[in-house]
Motif scaffolding. Sequence first.
Motif: not given
Length: 257
Positions: A95, A98, A116, A118, A245
Amino acid sequence: MSFDLQIHQPPRERAAHCATHGPYTSKCYLRNIWLGCSACIQQKQAAEMAEQVRQQERMCLQEWRSKLERAAIPPRFQDRSLDNFTATTPAQQAALQFATEYAKNFVQVRSTGRCALFLGKPGTGKTHLATAIGLHAMHKHHAKVVFTTVLRAVRMVKDSWGRGARISESQAIATMVAPDLLILDEVGVQFGSEFEKHILFDVLNERYELRRPTLLLSNLTLAEVRAFVGERVMDRISEDGGAVVPFTWDSYRRPAA
């Protein structure tokens, strides 16, 4: 008509005394203008330069505080960085990697509109890494960043309907469309009405069309997020290298046994 500047070359000299530094040699380069103590002059220049530096620092600090205020990053997260994120497990390191690549390649991210998502339980560091990306983008790339929860965004749109509202609905939407990076926290915490989904789609669709990246944070699973935001939003998030992610570890805030 002639004008004599009375330039002295070499300069005239005479002994003088400074109350602070004692005896010194005073020099006269022009007419009858005698220079004072060179040590005092140097001290004054150094003090002026130091004050200029302090003034510049104050201006930079004020500018940064203004950026933070406009970004609406909560005070608790204004000191978050990629360097102070605890990553001891492979999942945490993935993580962080990224987030680091996303932040350092933000010029490319901004040009493509890469998003993205999360996903993870509360307290796993999603907001830490998202705000760290935002702060890095603000520092290094002078990006305009806005942090908000989905519930707060929806409430802002609803508030625009009231009599005497300071902004219109379109202006409320525009405040979330305009930033170079939008961080949307707590996706799925709100009730999930069709209206809320419509607002979320409007914001993300406009940002998608303008190639402006968005970070979405949620405590839900991927399937739950997909069901909540709908396929159209998920399609837009996944384009241009959009990533999911996972934050699969336990909360950092949970006290040790």
